[in-house]
Design a protein around this motif. Structure first.
Motif, PDB file in Angstrom:
ATOM      1  N   LYS A 265     -44.509   1.739  12.422  1.00 34.68           N
ATOM      2  CA  LYS A 265     -45.920   1.471  12.654  1.00 34.68           C
ATOM      3  C   LYS A 265     -46.513   2.612  13.473  1.00 34.68           C
ATOM      4  CE  LYS A 265     -45.385  -2.403  14.776  1.00 34.68           C
ATOM      5  NZ  LYS A 265     -45.662  -3.662  15.500  1.00 34.68           N
ATOM      6  N   VAL A 266     -47.710   3.036  13.072  1.00 31.47           N
ATOM      7  CA  VAL A 266     -48.470   4.003  13.867  1.00 31.47           C
ATOM      8  C   VAL A 266     -49.642   3.230  14.467  1.00 31.47           C
ATOM      9  CG1 VAL A 266     -49.676   6.196  13.897  1.00 31.47           C
ATOM     10  CG2 VAL A 266     -47.826   5.830  12.266  1.00 31.47           C
ATOM     11  N   VAL A 267     -49.671   3.138  15.776  1.00 35.03           N
ATOM     12  CA  VAL A 267     -50.634   2.291  16.481  1.00 35.03           C
ATOM     13  C   VAL A 267     -51.654   3.170  17.197  1.00 35.03           C
ATOM     14  CG1 VAL A 267     -50.919   0.479  18.200  1.00 35.03           C
ATOM     15  CG2 VAL A 267     -48.875   0.527  16.786  1.00 35.03           C
ATOM     16  N   GLY A 268     -52.922   2.875  16.974  1.00 32.65           N
ATOM     17  CA  GLY A 268     -54.003   3.567  17.666  1.00 32.65           C
ATOM     18  C   GLY A 268     -55.059   2.567  18.101  1.00 32.65           C
ATOM     19  N   PHE A 269     -56.058   3.067  18.822  1.00 29.38           N
ATOM     20  CA  PHE A 269     -57.131   2.210  19.318  1.00 29.38           C
ATOM     21  C   PHE A 269     -58.464   2.840  18.934  1.00 29.38           C
ATOM     22  CE2 PHE A 269     -53.485   1.099  21.824  1.00 29.38           C
ATOM     23  CZ  PHE A 269     -53.590  -0.271  21.988  1.00 29.38           C
ATOM     24  N   VAL A 270     -59.266   2.093  18.175  1.00 30.07           N
ATOM     25  CA  VAL A 270     -60.523   2.601  17.649  1.00 30.07           C
ATOM     26  C   VAL A 270     -61.673   2.122  18.531  1.00 30.07           C
ATOM     27  CG1 VAL A 270     -60.753   0.620  16.095  1.00 30.07           C
ATOM     28  CG2 VAL A 270     -61.971   2.721  15.600  1.00 30.07           C
ATOM     29  N   PRO A 271     -62.651   2.979  18.837  1.00 28.76           N
ATOM     30  CA  PRO A 271     -63.794   2.553  19.648  1.00 28.76           C
ATOM     31  C   PRO A 271     -64.602   1.465  18.942  1.00 28.76           C
ATOM     32  CG  PRO A 271     -63.679   4.953  19.506  1.00 28.76           C
ATOM     33  CD  PRO A 271     -62.710   4.420  18.513  1.00 28.76           C
ATOM     34  N   GLU A 272     -65.312   0.671  19.731  1.00 29.21           N
ATOM     35  CA  GLU A 272     -66.088  -0.432  19.163  1.00 29.21           C
ATOM     36  C   GLU A 272     -67.219   0.071  18.271  1.00 29.21           C
ATOM     37  OE1 GLU A 272     -67.828  -2.715  22.284  1.00 29.21           O
ATOM     38  OE2 GLU A 272     -68.343  -0.970  23.498  1.00 29.21           O
ATOM     39  N   THR A 273     -67.658   1.324  18.455  1.00 28.65           N
ATOM     40  CA  THR A 273     -68.732   1.858  17.613  1.00 28.65           C
ATOM     41  C   THR A 273     -68.236   2.221  16.212  1.00 28.65           C
ATOM     42  OG1 THR A 273     -68.294   4.066  18.525  1.00 28.65           O
ATOM     43  CG2 THR A 273     -70.036   2.745  19.573  1.00 28.65           C
ATOM     44  N   LEU A 274     -66.921   2.370  16.033  1.00 29.84           N
ATOM     45  CA  LEU A 274     -66.371   2.777  14.748  1.00 29.84           C
ATOM     46  C   LEU A 274     -65.499   1.720  14.100  1.00 29.84           C
ATOM     47  CD1 LEU A 274     -65.288   6.437  15.663  1.00 29.84           C
ATOM     48  CD2 LEU A 274     -67.391   5.710  14.525  1.00 29.84           C
ATOM     49  N   VAL A 275     -65.309   0.577  14.770  1.00 29.76           N
ATOM     50  CA  VAL A 275     -64.346  -0.399  14.259  1.00 29.76           C
ATOM     51  C   VAL A 275     -64.765  -0.964  12.910  1.00 29.76           C
ATOM     52  CG1 VAL A 275     -65.410  -2.378  15.434  1.00 29.76           C
ATOM     53  CG2 VAL A 275     -62.960  -2.407  14.911  1.00 29.76           C
ATOM     54  N   ASN A 276     -66.065  -1.040  12.641  1.00 32.78           N
ATOM     55  CA  ASN A 276     -66.514  -1.582  11.359  1.00 32.78           C
ATOM     56  C   ASN A 276     -66.236  -0.642  10.196  1.00 32.78           C
ATOM     57  OD1 ASN A 276     -67.424  -3.964  12.463  1.00 32.78           O
ATOM     58  ND2 ASN A 276     -69.506  -3.218  12.785  1.00 32.78           N
ATOM     59  N   LYS A 277     -65.896   0.615  10.489  1.00 34.15           N
ATOM     60  CA  LYS A 277     -65.573   1.569   9.423  1.00 34.15           C
ATOM     61  C   LYS A 277     -64.115   1.475   8.989  1.00 34.15           C
ATOM     62  CE  LYS A 277     -69.046   5.057  10.670  1.00 34.15           C
ATOM     63  NZ  LYS A 277     -69.267   6.486  10.992  1.00 34.15           N
ATOM     64  N   VAL A 278     -63.306   0.724   9.725  1.00 32.33           N
ATOM     65  CA  VAL A 278     -61.882   0.602   9.430  1.00 32.33           C
ATOM     66  C   VAL A 278     -61.629  -0.750   8.782  1.00 32.33           C
ATOM     67  CG1 VAL A 278     -59.548   0.616  10.387  1.00 32.33           C
ATOM     68  CG2 VAL A 278     -61.314   2.085  11.375  1.00 32.33           C
ATOM     69  N   GLY A 279     -61.017  -0.741   7.605  1.00 31.00           N
ATOM     70  CA  GLY A 279     -60.733  -1.975   6.894  1.00 31.00           C
ATOM     71  C   GLY A 279     -59.265  -2.076   6.526  1.00 31.00           C
ATOM     72  N   LEU A 280     -58.800  -3.315   6.310  1.00 36.02           N
ATOM     73  CA  LEU A 280     -57.419  -3.535   5.903  1.00 36.02           C
ATOM     74  C   LEU A 280     -57.177  -2.880   4.549  1.00 36.02           C
ATOM     75  CD1 LEU A 280     -56.864  -7.273   6.911  1.00 36.02           C
ATOM     76  CD2 LEU A 280     -56.023  -5.238   8.081  1.00 36.02           C
ATOM     77  N   GLY A 281     -56.032  -2.244   4.418  1.00 31.99           N
ATOM     78  CA  GLY A 281     -55.686  -1.573   3.176  1.00 31.99           C
ATOM     79  C   GLY A 281     -56.199  -0.156   3.061  1.00 31.99           C
ATOM     80  N   ALA A 282     -56.979   0.311   4.028  1.00 30.26           N
ATOM     81  CA  ALA A 282     -57.506   1.676   3.974  1.00 30.26           C
ATOM     82  C   ALA A 282     -56.365   2.685   4.103  1.00 30.26           C
ATOM     83  CB  ALA A 282     -58.528   1.892   5.082  1.00 30.26           C
ATOM     84  N   LEU A 283     -56.472   3.771   3.356  1.00 32.88           N
ATOM     85  CA  LEU A 283     -55.471   4.825   3.444  1.00 32.88           C
ATOM     86  C   LEU A 283     -55.605   5.568   4.764  1.00 32.88           C
ATOM     87  CD1 LEU A 283     -55.603   6.293  -0.184  1.00 32.88           C
ATOM     88  CD2 LEU A 283     -53.958   4.674   0.766  1.00 32.88           C
ATOM     89  N   ALA A 284     -54.498   5.971   5.309  1.00 31.14           N
ATOM     90  CA  ALA A 284     -54.505   6.667   6.594  1.00 31.14           C
ATOM     91  C   ALA A 284     -53.441   7.748   6.586  1.00 31.14           C
ATOM     92  CB  ALA A 284     -54.263   5.689   7.743  1.00 31.14           C
TER      93      ALA A 284
END
Length: 418
Positions: A265-284
């Motif tokens: 697992k690669v674990v990171g923390f996304v700011p609240e201003t960008l969290v809506n841009k991250v979705g389940l299944g998105a390529l990373a």
């Protein structure tokens, strides 16, 4: 009176006069042109004379030369950039559930173990004897069951007999052929038979409870023996040595640590201003500190923010069949988001306006300089992606720091590859 400061002031004043008032004459003199012709063609505000030179030549001469580029907006695969670290998909501290002495040789850290492999084996002590005792009690309880059932059958027979005798006594008493004493005795016998059935049923329930208790005792004894063998819960690597031979372990004491790394697992923390841009299944994609680049998918986005940082945890699952990725490595993460249009410009094109806003200078349709504030989207080695510009715009890439908004410019355009 000292003459040097006075002479210096006069020289500076003359220089400023020619630089500000007679700038064209000064430039012509520097180029070696005929200053007399230029002075005749130069407009004088004091005399109200008009310039005899063409207006277009004056305009061109007064413009500032810059280098610009025709920039067209492109589809930009925007990404959310984070910084995080790698984590093992599973890591378990295997602990003892009973107290005893370790009788197995210790396993050394770093070796591969499979699910079910013995990590620690404990001395059984008197536990086998306790199991035999529980099994004997179960056999005895089961042997008592037929006796209790026979007693219930006997009580039922006595009740049937007592009911028959009572019925006969009641009929004889109605005809005056038996005494009241005989009738009372029949009734007492019937009540005694009912009580006998209740007692027999109680004995049967007691026998059944004894069997259940014996079964539970056998199961507990067997479970206690099973706890003597501590096994690996899954395939993985030993992250620590197992418990040493001869050491005493108590319930909760450490036996070994097993870590699974075939999936990471690669674990990171996304700011609240960008969290809506991250979705389940998105390529990373993640670039490790070693330079290795790995790819995976977003498998978890937290719904609750960290109270201290106001960020949301994001997990990316990455396959690691060769175990090359280790637990705890630093990673630069890029998570793909919905695409948008943006301009790719050289970093040198960026500048600041008087208010300190970051942006670019552009060439307007009237050939004057303008300023547009921009939004930084992504920094790459060969340029920077910016948003906030029109779809088509002429961006000044050289000389932008020597002009301000409204200043006339003479742009020279270059291709994007240059």
């Amino acid at each position: 009176m000292k003459l040097i400061p006075l002479i210096t002031a006069i020289v500076v004043s003359v220089g400023l006069y020619f630089l500000v008032i007679q700038r064209d004459t000064l430039f012509a003199f520097a180029r070696g042109d005929d200053t007399s012709t230029l002075s005749e063609n130069t407009p004088s505000s004091e005399k109200g004379e008009e310039s005899s030179a063409p207006a277009s030549e004056q305009i061109v001469e007064n413009r500032v030369g810059v280098v610009a580029r025709h920039s067209q907006a492109e589809v930009f695969d925007s990404a959310v950039i984070l910084r995080g670290l790698t984590q093992a998909v599973r890591q378990v501290d295997v602990r003892a559930e009973t107290s005893s002495t370790v009788i197995s040789e210790p396993l050394r850290k770093g070796i591969q173990v499979s699910e079910g492999d013995v990590l620690c084996k404990l001395d059984p002590g008197t536990r086998p004897a306790a199991l035999l005792e529980a099994q004997a009690r179960l056999t005895e309880a089961r042997a008592n069951m037929p006796v209790s059932e026979a007693r219930l059958d006997e009580a039922n027979a006595r009740l049937s007999e007592a009911k028959i005798n009572l019925t006969a006594a009641q009929k004889l008493a109605e005809g005056g052929y038996t005494s009241e004493t005989k009738l009372a005795a029949s009734k007492a016998a019937e009540r005694s038979a009912v009580a006998g059935i209740a007692s027999a049923k109680g004995g049967l329930e007691t026998a059944r409870a004894g069997i259940e208790s014996a079964i539970a005792a056998v199961a507990a004894a067997r479970k206690e023996i099973e706890r003597l063998t501590i096994t690996a819960p899954f395939d993985g690597l030993l992250e620590s040595d197992s418990a040493e031979l001869g050491s005493l372990v108590l319930p909760g004491d450490h036996c070994a640590t097993v870590i699974q790394l075939d999936t990471i697992k690669v674990v990171g923390f996304v700011p609240e201003t960008l969290v809506n841009k991250v979705g389940l299944g998105a390529l990373a994609q993640a670039e490790l500190a070693t330079g290795e680049v790995v790819q995976g998918q977003v498998t978890f986005v937290s719904r609750s923010a960290d109270q201290s940082t106001r960020t949301f945890e994001v997990e990316i699952t990455v396959a690691n069949p060769d175990l090359s990725i280790r637990d705890g490595q630093t990673a630069d993460i890029a998570i793909s988001a919905q695409g948008a249009t943006a301009h790719k410009l050289p970093q040198s094109a960026l500048t600041l306006n008087k208010q300190g806003q970051l942006g670019v200078r552009i060439v307007r349709e009237d050939l004057t300089a303008g300023f547009i504030a921009i939004e930084l989207l992504r920094d790459e080695a060969d340029g920077i992606w910016v948003g906030g510009l029109p779809d088509t715009v002429d961006v000044i890439i050289m000389g932008q720091d020597f002009v301000t908004s409204g200043v006339a410019v003479a742009p020279s355009f270059v291709e994007a590859s240059q």
